[in-house]
Structures are given as structure tokens and as C-alpha cells.
Design a protein around this motif. Structure first.
Motif, PDB file in Angstrom:
ATOM      1  N   VAL A  15       0.850  -1.199   0.000  1.00  0.00           N
ATOM      2  CA  VAL A  15       0.000   0.000   0.000  1.00  0.00           C
ATOM      3  C   VAL A  15       0.883   1.245   0.000  1.00  0.00           C
ATOM      4  O   VAL A  15       0.710   2.158  -0.804  1.00  0.00           O
ATOM      5  CB  VAL A  15      -0.948   0.010   1.223  1.00  0.00           C
ATOM      6  CG1 VAL A  15      -1.776   1.299   1.236  1.00  0.00           C
ATOM      7  CG2 VAL A  15      -1.853  -1.210   1.198  1.00  0.00           C
ATOM      8  N   GLY A  16       1.842   1.263   0.901  1.00  0.00           N
ATOM      9  CA  GLY A  16       2.802   2.354   0.943  1.00  0.00           C
ATOM     10  C   GLY A  16       2.189   3.680   1.348  1.00  0.00           C
ATOM     11  O   GLY A  16       1.068   3.762   1.862  1.00  0.00           O
ATOM     12  N   ASN A  33      -4.351   0.902   5.767  1.00  0.00           N
ATOM     13  CA  ASN A  33      -3.665  -0.379   5.525  1.00  0.00           C
ATOM     14  C   ASN A  33      -2.191  -0.216   5.161  1.00  0.00           C
ATOM     15  O   ASN A  33      -1.544  -1.183   4.771  1.00  0.00           O
ATOM     16  CB  ASN A  33      -4.390  -1.200   4.451  1.00  0.00           C
ATOM     17  CG  ASN A  33      -5.811  -1.532   4.848  1.00  0.00           C
ATOM     18  OD1 ASN A  33      -6.050  -1.929   5.989  1.00  0.00           O
ATOM     19  ND2 ASN A  33      -6.756  -1.351   3.932  1.00  0.00           N
ATOM     20  N   THR A  34      -1.686   0.989   5.291  1.00  0.00           N
ATOM     21  CA  THR A  34      -0.246   1.187   5.141  1.00  0.00           C
ATOM     22  C   THR A  34       0.483   0.516   6.302  1.00  0.00           C
ATOM     23  O   THR A  34       0.041   0.590   7.448  1.00  0.00           O
ATOM     24  CB  THR A  34       0.100   2.689   5.128  1.00  0.00           C
ATOM     25  OG1 THR A  34      -0.387   3.263   3.929  1.00  0.00           O
ATOM     26  CG2 THR A  34       1.604   2.917   5.209  1.00  0.00           C
ATOM     27  N   ALA A  35       1.610  -0.118   6.012  1.00  0.00           N
ATOM     28  CA  ALA A  35       2.471  -0.697   7.057  1.00  0.00           C
ATOM     29  C   ALA A  35       3.917  -0.314   6.762  1.00  0.00           C
ATOM     30  O   ALA A  35       4.413  -0.542   5.660  1.00  0.00           O
ATOM     31  CB  ALA A  35       2.317  -2.212   7.105  1.00  0.00           C
ATOM     32  N   ILE A  36       4.556   0.290   7.740  1.00  0.00           N
ATOM     33  CA  ILE A  36       5.950   0.695   7.624  1.00  0.00           C
ATOM     34  C   ILE A  36       6.741  -0.090   8.662  1.00  0.00           C
ATOM     35  O   ILE A  36       6.468   0.009   9.858  1.00  0.00           O
ATOM     36  CB  ILE A  36       6.134   2.210   7.877  1.00  0.00           C
ATOM     37  CG1 ILE A  36       5.101   3.030   7.108  1.00  0.00           C
ATOM     38  CG2 ILE A  36       7.555   2.627   7.536  1.00  0.00           C
ATOM     39  CD1 ILE A  36       5.199   2.932   5.615  1.00  0.00           C
ATOM     40  N   LYS A  76       1.349   0.680  11.690  1.00  0.00           N
ATOM     41  CA  LYS A  76       0.233   0.335  10.817  1.00  0.00           C
ATOM     42  C   LYS A  76      -0.815   1.431  10.855  1.00  0.00           C
ATOM     43  O   LYS A  76      -1.052   2.050  11.892  1.00  0.00           O
ATOM     44  CB  LYS A  76      -0.380  -1.006  11.231  1.00  0.00           C
ATOM     45  CG  LYS A  76       0.564  -2.188  11.080  1.00  0.00           C
ATOM     46  CD  LYS A  76      -0.104  -3.489  11.504  1.00  0.00           C
ATOM     47  CE  LYS A  76       0.844  -4.669  11.338  1.00  0.00           C
ATOM     48  NZ  LYS A  76       0.227  -5.944  11.771  1.00  0.00           N
ATOM     49  N   LYS A  77      -1.449   1.645   9.731  1.00  0.00           N
ATOM     50  CA  LYS A  77      -2.475   2.683   9.627  1.00  0.00           C
ATOM     51  C   LYS A  77      -3.829   2.038   9.380  1.00  0.00           C
ATOM     52  O   LYS A  77      -4.071   1.443   8.339  1.00  0.00           O
ATOM     53  CB  LYS A  77      -2.123   3.637   8.473  1.00  0.00           C
ATOM     54  CG  LYS A  77      -3.165   4.734   8.213  1.00  0.00           C
ATOM     55  CD  LYS A  77      -3.158   5.768   9.313  1.00  0.00           C
ATOM     56  CE  LYS A  77      -3.736   7.103   8.861  1.00  0.00           C
ATOM     57  NZ  LYS A  77      -5.056   7.052   8.292  1.00  0.00           N
ATOM     58  N   GLY A  78      -4.692   2.113  10.398  1.00  0.00           N
ATOM     59  CA  GLY A  78      -6.091   1.756  10.199  1.00  0.00           C
ATOM     60  C   GLY A  78      -6.818   3.070  10.017  1.00  0.00           C
ATOM     61  O   GLY A  78      -6.517   3.857   9.127  1.00  0.00           O
ATOM     62  N   GLU A 100       7.418   1.245 -10.011  1.00  0.00           N
ATOM     63  CA  GLU A 100       8.021   0.817  -8.754  1.00  0.00           C
ATOM     64  C   GLU A 100       9.244   1.671  -8.421  1.00  0.00           C
ATOM     65  O   GLU A 100      10.035   2.028  -9.299  1.00  0.00           O
ATOM     66  CB  GLU A 100       8.428  -0.650  -8.834  1.00  0.00           C
ATOM     67  CG  GLU A 100       7.254  -1.612  -8.968  1.00  0.00           C
ATOM     68  CD  GLU A 100       6.393  -1.666  -7.731  1.00  0.00           C
ATOM     69  OE1 GLU A 100       6.939  -1.649  -6.621  1.00  0.00           O
ATOM     70  OE2 GLU A 100       5.154  -1.714  -7.875  1.00  0.00           O
ATOM     71  N   LEU A 101       9.399   2.006  -7.131  1.00  0.00           N
ATOM     72  CA  LEU A 101      10.573   2.732  -6.680  1.00  0.00           C
ATOM     73  C   LEU A 101      11.779   1.796  -6.693  1.00  0.00           C
ATOM     74  O   LEU A 101      11.720   0.679  -6.201  1.00  0.00           O
ATOM     75  CB  LEU A 101      10.358   3.255  -5.261  1.00  0.00           C
ATOM     76  CG  LEU A 101      11.503   4.076  -4.664  1.00  0.00           C
ATOM     77  CD1 LEU A 101      11.630   5.412  -5.377  1.00  0.00           C
ATOM     78  CD2 LEU A 101      11.280   4.299  -3.170  1.00  0.00           C
TER      79      LEU A 101
END
Length: 518
Positions: A28-29, A105-108, A131-133, A310-311
Motif C-alpha cells: 500500500v505504501g 492499511n499502510t504498514a511501515i 500500521k495505519k487503520g 516501482e521505486l
């Protein structure tokens, strides 16, 4: 051993008892940065890349990783917030306007090392995932570390902010004053090239996150931020602030070169190396400056590219590669990638002018990078045609692994395409090691070659009996010192002699490049 080498040696020891080792983004990023991992292999890291590629996002997310329970610490913020926290939060950097993607849903994931200060316990490598909810997960769960983030607002002149003017210019103003240490003052003096006697830092209880600096000159004159040039203000603020941070802090700087001319950039970089070493800091900065990038050892350079959606993260890139990427210069008929400037000089000397005018030779820093760059061209035909000439120590196993990783297209069969494509894409210089080692062996084998560089018995004896290299990269520097020439001129003489006396061993390279133009 210089300070850059000492930092490299100590990075893998407990001398740096706090260090961020990597940051990874899930599918997701955030802000377009996804499916990527950025590793930090040196105490100071310079990140280059085009605008909008994600450099600032990476710095801001690193700032949000760490928590700080020391309520007395006020992270750098160019604001007047009296209730500022002792750590950064996502609301410091990530603001969503109506209708914008909220990154759910981002996860770092961060990988970091920590060793308790002053204790015999072994340090541990740990991971932490944010995590981002609907919201980001709890700040209190994050590792503890002093963190300072310097955004582009640091270059805004103090006289543009009424709060600062009203606070510090009033005749009834109440503020405290301390002088910078002699060490910090001397650093600033050397960078600015001015006869500084001292530098004062003034703080007011009315403003939580801004200090007014004042320069005191040897002749008795003084002036504050309100009357400084942008470069002076930036240098004093950075040196004074970073020098006062607790040991093992992490420092994040957006576009370090802002407000600074090239000479000041280089001088500032030298002082930052000293501060990082003395205080065991970790410094990560973004840049568009070739002068700053050049000042970094390869271990501390990262180039971000987006040849597709893509990075792509490139480690140890050459300055030439990074700033060809940033300037977007048009390629010629063929791009030939080599590892370093020595390889580039050899190739330029080998090829005829009719061939040189049709190609662009780019040194990219490592044998892995030459494979990666050819792969980028192969996957994206709009970049033009490219081939690579690696050093002689590129092994078949390395080429096979990197071809699968960087060159092979989705749906292709490696066993089918590799035998056909690899000979057209990749070649190697003669020998089984670096060009400098190959050259030294040839010098020792040929009196004619040696005398083409310097026709003296002393030099011949030196080459045959005395020359000693701890690092093969020092070959031309050692030769230059022995014959009293500049390093560049010595290199030109040596390479010219190499091609003149041993050009036949390079015929395969010349043919390879010519075939690449067909």
C-alpha cells in the motif's frame, strides 16, 4: 585512517549504540512509496532523487518511528507551539485534505539496533511496524531516541515572522542568552570565513521552538538572524543545534544544500562528519547537490529512481549516475556503463573519436550497478540502448544472480534468453580483478611501459621493487607522488601507456562496443 573510514569501521560496532538499519514499505505504501526497502549502511546517508519520488516522505516517516520520554527535549520545529511534544507525530507531517487518500492499511516496518547506554548488556537488532487503520498505532510502543527533523522552513528569514520580531526586538523583551562552545564557534568561523569572537543563542519563554542567534565579530560589531544572509543563518542554526543534541540522536535534514553556495556546502559537510563522529549521531539527509553527494563515501550514498511504477533503490551510485538521473540529459546512440572513473578513462582512451562521439560512458559505482542499469534500459526501451563493461572480477555467478534480479522481464525464461542476451549486454576488462591491479601487474612486467610514464631509473626501481598499495584505488596517487605530477596527469600517462603497449588485450572490448552501436 581518515574520519570517513573510521566512521565506516565503527558503524558495525557498538560505538553506535543506536542506529536505524532499514525502513520498509508494504504494497500500500505512502505517497507512492511502496514495495520498497531502504537500508542504511553508514552513519551519514545522502539520499538523491528527482522531485516527488519520496525522499521527504522517507525522512518524515523515520522521524515518526522514534518516541522520546524526555519532556524537556523540544525537537526542532519552526513554529510557536507552546504545547509541542518531545517527539514527532504523524500530524506534524501528514495532513489529509478532503478527498485525499488516507493511506489506510499502510504498514511501515523499521529495523533498528539499540544498546543500553553505559551497560554491559549486548545490543539487539529489533523490528517495529507502524500500521495505519483509521489511525496510526500507539506512539508509546515505539523505540525511544532523540530525534531532530530540519525541514525546508529552516531557511525562512526570521524577519518574515512577526512573532519573532515582536518578541526579540521589543525593548522590554525577556530572554535568556548562552554562548556556543568554542568548538562550535570555531566550526562556524571556518565555514563562514569571518573573524568570529563568539556566537550567542537567545531563547524566550514566549517562543518554544525558535532561538535567535547573534554573531559577535572580533572588531566589536555584532548582528542577529534579522540581519544575516540566509546561508549564515542556516549554518549557525544547524551547527549550534546539532552540536547540542544528546549522544546517539538521529538527525534528519531535508535538502541540506538550501541557502548554501558550493564551498559552504563542502565545508559544512566536513564539520558534520566531525560532529557525527564525536556524538555518535546518525545523520540522514536528502539532496540535489552534486557537491554534497561527492563529499560522501559510496557507502553513504543512495539514489532513488522510478524507471517504472516501482521505486528502485540504488546503493553506492557514482555522482555522475545520480546527477545524470536528476538532470535528465538525453542519451546518445548507446550508453556504456562502467564501474568507476578509471574504467571510464581506459575506455575513452581505447575508443576512436568516431565511436566516442556516438556513445555516453557513465561510471555508476559498482559491478552490481552496471547490471542494474543495463536492466533498466532493457525493461524500459524509452531509455535507449545500453551495454556494460564491468571490471574483471565480475563472476559468472554474480552476473547470473543479478541478471535474474534486475534484467529478466516478467514471463521470460532465463535459460532461453540469458545465453542470447548476456554476451550482447555485458563484457569485462581483461584480468580477474580491478583495473588498477591489472595495470600494476603490467607495469611490473614491462620496462617500456614504466618508462613511458617516467623515464628514470629511480621510478623503474620504485615500480619493480618498492611500490606498496594497501588500497588499489591509491595507485595513481602513489605514482603521482613519486614522479611529482598531479594525480590526474599521472593517471593519463599510465592509461595512455597501457593502451599503447597492451592495447591488443582490449580488442574484445573495442569490438563489443562497436557491435553495440550496430
Amino acid at each position: 585512517m581518515g574520519i570517513r573510514e573510521e566512521l565506516a569501521a565503527k558503524w558495525d560496532t557498538d560505538y553506535f549504540n543506536q542506529k536505524l538499519e532499514s525502513i520498509s514499505f508494504n504494497e500500500v505504501g505512502l505517497r507512492g512509496v511502496k514495495n520498497s526497502t531502504i537500508k542504511f549502511d553508514y552513519p551519514i546517508t545522502a539520499i538523491a532523487g528527482t522531485n516527488g519520488i519520496g525522499k521527504t516522505t522517507i525522512l518524515q516517516l523515520i522521524a515518526c518511528l522514534y518516541h522520546n520520554t524526555d519532556a524537556q527535549h523540544k525537537p526542532y520545529r519552526f513554529s510557536n507551539a507552546k504545547n509541542a511534544k518531545s517527539y514527532y507525530t504523524f500530524s506534524d507531517f501528514f495532513i489529509h485534505f478532503k478527498g485525499e487518500e488516507k493511506s489506510e492499511n499502510t504498514a511501515i516496518t523499521y529495523k533498528f539496533f539499540q544498546k543500553p547506554e553505559g551497560k554491559k548488556a549486548k545490543g539487539k537488532v529489533k523490528t517495529h511496524t507502524l500500521k495505519k487503520g483509521k489511525k496510526w498505532n500507539d506512539y508509546r510502543l515505539r523505540p525511544n531516541r532523540y530525534t531532530d527533523f530540519y525541514g525546508v522552513s529552516r531557511v525562512l528569514p526570521a524577519n518574515e515572522f512577526n512573532t519573532f520580531k515582536n518578541t526579540f526586538s521589543s525593548s522590554t523583551a525577556s530572554f535568556s542568552q548562552v554562548s556556543l562552545s568554542p568548538e562550535s564557534t570555531e566550526m562556524i568561523k571556518n565555514i563562514l570565513g569571518k573573524p568570529l569572537a563568539s556566537v550567542d543563542v537567545n531563547s524566550s519563554p514566549k517562543i518554544q521552538n525558535f532561538q535567535l542567534n547573534r554573531i559577535n565579530l572580533d572588531n566589536g560589531l555584532c548582528y542577529s538572524n534579522f540581519n544575516m544572509g540566509a546561508g549564515e543563518e542556516v549554518i549557525i542554526s544547524l551547527i549550534s543545534r546539532i552540536s547540542s543534541l544528546p549522544n546517539a540522536s538521529i538527525v534528519l535534514i531535508e535538502e541540506l544544500e538550501l541557502g548554501l553556495h558550493p564551498k559552504a556546502q563542502k565545508l559544512l559537510m566536513e564539520k558534520l562528519f566531525q560532529i557525527v563522529y564525536a556524538k555518535r549521531l546518525q545523520l540522514i539527509f536528502t539532496t540535489h547537490s552534486p557537491f554534497l553527494f561527492d563529499a560522501m563515501p559510496k557507502e553513504g550514498r543512495i539514489l532513488l529512481r522510478k524507471p517504472s511504477d516501482e521505486l528502485e533503490v540504488m546503493y553506492k551510485p557514482s555522482s555522475e549516475l545520480a546527477f545524470t538521473e536528476l538532470t535528465g540529459e538525453c542519451v546518445k546512440e548507446l550508453t556504456v556503463y562502467v564501474e568507476d572513473k578509471v574504467a571510464k578513462s581506459i575506455l575513452e582512451t581505447l575508443l576512436s573519436s568516431s565511436v566516442r562521439k556516438r556513445i555516453d560512458i557513465a561510471d555508476v559505482g559498482s559491478k552490481e550497478n552496471v547490471v542494474r542499469m543495463v536492466g533498466a534500459h532493457y525493461r524500459n526501451v524509452s531509455l535507449g540502448k545500453a551495454i556494460a563493461v564491468a571490471d574483471g572480477d565480475l563472476t559468472d555467478k554474480e552476473l547470473t544472480n543479478w541478471y535474474k534480479k534486475y534484467v529478466l522481464k516478467e514471463g521470460e525464461s532465463f535459460d532461453e534468453v540469458f545465453p542470447i542476451n548476456a554476451p550482447k549486454m555485458f563484457s569485462k576488462f581483461p584480468g580477474d580483478n580491478a583495473p588498477e591491479k591489472f595495470i600494476l601487474a603490467k607495469l611490473k612486467s614491462s620496462d617500456e611501459f614504466v618508462r613511458s610514464v617516467d623515464d628514470s631509473d629511480e621510478f623503474c626501481s620504485f615500480i619493480v621493487n618498492e611500490i606498496s598499495l594497501g588500497d588499489h584505488h591509491n595507485l595513481f596517487r602513489v605514482i603521482a607522488s613519486e614522479i611529482g605530477l598531479s594525480e590526474e596527469l599521472a593517471k593519463m600517462r599510465v592509461i595512455d601507456g597501457l593502451v599503447r603497449f597492451f592495447g591488443g588485450e582490449f580488442e574484445g572490448i573495442i569490438r563489443f562496443v562497436r557491435e553495440g552501436l550496430e
